[in-house]
Design a protein around this motif. Structure first.
Motif, PDB file in Angstrom:
ATOM      1  N   VAL A 144      20.703 -35.405 -22.492  1.00 11.00           N
ATOM      2  CA  VAL A 144      21.331 -34.717 -21.236  1.00 11.00           C
ATOM      3  C   VAL A 144      21.744 -33.348 -21.754  1.00 11.00           C
ATOM      4  O   VAL A 144      21.739 -32.267 -21.024  1.00 11.00           O
ATOM      5  CB  VAL A 144      22.489 -35.713 -20.921  1.00 11.00           C
ATOM      6  N   LEU A 183      23.332 -24.969 -17.361  1.00 10.20           N
ATOM      7  CA  LEU A 183      24.459 -25.512 -16.993  1.00 10.20           C
ATOM      8  C   LEU A 183      25.749 -25.421 -18.152  1.00 10.20           C
ATOM      9  O   LEU A 183      26.847 -25.763 -17.764  1.00 10.20           O
ATOM     10  CB  LEU A 183      24.497 -26.855 -16.252  1.00 10.20           C
ATOM     11  N   ASP A 184      25.238 -24.911 -19.427  1.00 14.42           N
ATOM     12  CA  ASP A 184      26.142 -25.030 -20.522  1.00 14.42           C
ATOM     13  C   ASP A 184      26.754 -23.593 -20.613  1.00 14.42           C
ATOM     14  O   ASP A 184      27.742 -23.237 -21.152  1.00 14.42           O
ATOM     15  CB  ASP A 184      25.449 -25.421 -21.691  1.00 14.42           C
ATOM     16  N   ARG A 242      28.826 -26.877  -8.044  1.00  7.06           N
ATOM     17  CA  ARG A 242      29.425 -26.864  -9.497  1.00  7.06           C
ATOM     18  C   ARG A 242      30.586 -27.562  -9.643  1.00  7.06           C
ATOM     19  O   ARG A 242      31.180 -27.948 -10.707  1.00  7.06           O
ATOM     20  CB  ARG A 242      29.626 -25.361  -9.842  1.00  7.06           C
ATOM     21  N   ARG A 302      20.653 -29.869 -19.897  1.00  3.18           N
ATOM     22  CA  ARG A 302      21.904 -28.929 -19.416  1.00  3.18           C
ATOM     23  C   ARG A 302      21.712 -27.686 -19.889  1.00  3.18           C
ATOM     24  O   ARG A 302      21.757 -26.560 -19.192  1.00  3.18           O
ATOM     25  CB  ARG A 302      23.205 -29.411 -19.874  1.00  3.18           C
ATOM     26  N   ASP A 308      26.999 -34.878 -12.132  1.00  2.00           N
ATOM     27  CA  ASP A 308      26.232 -33.964 -13.154  1.00  2.00           C
ATOM     28  C   ASP A 308      24.767 -33.936 -12.950  1.00  2.00           C
ATOM     29  O   ASP A 308      24.115 -34.785 -13.009  1.00  2.00           O
ATOM     30  CB  ASP A 308      26.308 -34.963 -14.696  1.00  2.00           C
ATOM     31  N   ALA A 311      22.834 -32.210 -14.689  1.00  2.00           N
ATOM     32  CA  ALA A 311      21.962 -32.601 -15.874  1.00  2.00           C
ATOM     33  C   ALA A 311      21.508 -33.869 -16.014  1.00  2.00           C
ATOM     34  O   ALA A 311      20.418 -34.335 -16.464  1.00  2.00           O
ATOM     35  CB  ALA A 311      22.493 -31.906 -17.182  1.00  2.00           C
ATOM     36  N   ARG A 312      22.516 -34.982 -15.865  1.00  2.00           N
ATOM     37  CA  ARG A 312      22.371 -36.492 -16.159  1.00  2.00           C
ATOM     38  C   ARG A 312      21.373 -36.943 -14.927  1.00  2.00           C
ATOM     39  O   ARG A 312      20.536 -37.657 -15.397  1.00  2.00           O
ATOM     40  CB  ARG A 312      23.846 -37.119 -15.752  1.00  2.00           C
TER      41      ARG A 312
END
Length: 343
Positions: free
Chosen positions: A55, A64-65, A35, A59, A40, A42-43
């Protein structure tokens, strides 16, 4: 004097607790590192051509948000249910990927470990039992080569000579289940071809194993041989050996019935450590020989920063290492009865 019954009963519980603590620590450290790296996930999962909205959607789907503590709690909860997430590379559940890649790695590791353990122990015994002679020159040369030569160099050299020039073995790849029509029962070429009873297919499976197994044996053999030799030589200098010789006990009985059993303890420890590290240490071998196991899977996972796959491989390697060390600890009393009494 034997320890109290309560203490003996608590030992397995304590051992299991330590295993769980080690595994939890490895998972936690790997989660934190995954982390805080600048990449990234998600990217990477959405694709380099994805827009900001795509993206952000990926995410959110990956969680991941959420705050880090929420992500951590969710991951541990999924882990307890056997959910290791989905792979960014394959778009499949990571658990399915691991189950598909594991047999190839196990076959490579188990075959090579058996060979270098047997050869290393026998060569070390011969070196200690007959310390002088022309064979010691070859053993010294093997020890130097095994320690000094990089594993990738050995693999590439074997490919060039035995696959490229002589064409005795395939240059890369695992046994071709689809092309030969062999049913995939265990996923291990050698085992599944043996189940068919066709010696030609067994020979083909051995041909595919020959070069990667030889590479591992060459680079691990020297450690087993050298340690076996030094351990046995140390035992042969012990007072109990001198006493046995003074009593007229035959040298062969002293070496193989008494000294060898005591000398095996550090060798078993080393072999256990090597076996434990092998599951995570065959990456170079599998990349060189395009061997479709956990090592190659881990290599592609790190290349794509597929963090679910990375964490799963880390978890599996940690569990394997801890369990193998626990097994080695259980073998000790069989080799040294004094340890059994102490338990």
């Amino acid at each position: 004097m034997r320890p109290p019954v309560a203490r003996r009963l608590l030992k397995p519980v304590t051992g299991l607790a330590w295993i769980l603590v080690v595994v939890w620590s490895a998972v936690s450290v790997t989660f934190l590192l995954s982390r805080i790296v600048p990449a990234d996930p998600a990217r990477l999962a959405a694709g380099l051509d994805a827009g900001p909205e795509q993206v952000a959607q990926v995410r959110a789907e990956m969680g991941l948000d959420q705050p880090l503590i929420v992500q951590y709690g969710r991951y541990l909860g999924d882990l307890l249910t056997g959910d290791l997430g989905r792979s960014v590379q394959t778009r499949q559940p990571v658990l399915d990927d691991l189950l598909s890649a594991l047999p190839a790695s196990l076959e490579l590791i188990l075959v090579s470990s058996l060979i270098y353990a047997v050869l290393g122990v026998l060569a070390g015994i011969a070196w200690a039992y007959w310390p002088r002679g022309p064979h010691t020159l070859l053993l010294r040369l093997g020890a130097v080569v095994g320690v000094a030569v990089p594993v990738f160099w050995v693999g590439l050299l074997l490919q060039i000579v035995f696959a490229g020039r002589l064409r005795w073995f395939p240059v890369a790849g695992n046994f071709d289940f689809e092309g030969t029509g062999v049913p995939r029962v265990t996923g291990m070429g050698l085992v599944d071809t043996a189940l068919t009873g066709d010696l030609t297919l067994v020979g083909e499976a051995l041909r595919t194993l020959a070069l990667p197994v030889t590479t591992l044996v060459v680079t691990h053999f020297a450690v087993a041989m050298t340690l076996m030799r030094s351990s046995l030589e140390e035992q042969l200098r012990r007072p109990y050996v001198r006493t046995a010789r003074a009593r007229g006990v035959k040298e062969r009985r002293i070496v193989f019935a008494d000294a060898l059993r005591n000398a095996l303890n550090p060798v078993v420890t080393m072999l256990g450590l090597q076996l434990g590290w092998s599951l995570g240490g065959v990456v170079i071998i599998e990349v060189i020989f395009s061997w479709p196991g956990l090592g190659l899977y881990a290599y592609h996972a790190f290349s794509a920063f597929d963090y679910n796959a990375i964490m799963a491989v880390t978890l599996l390697s940690t569990v394997a290492f801890v369990l193998i060390n626990a097994l080695v600890g259980a073998i000790y009393p069989l080799l040294d009865p004094r340890l059994k009494e102490a338990r």
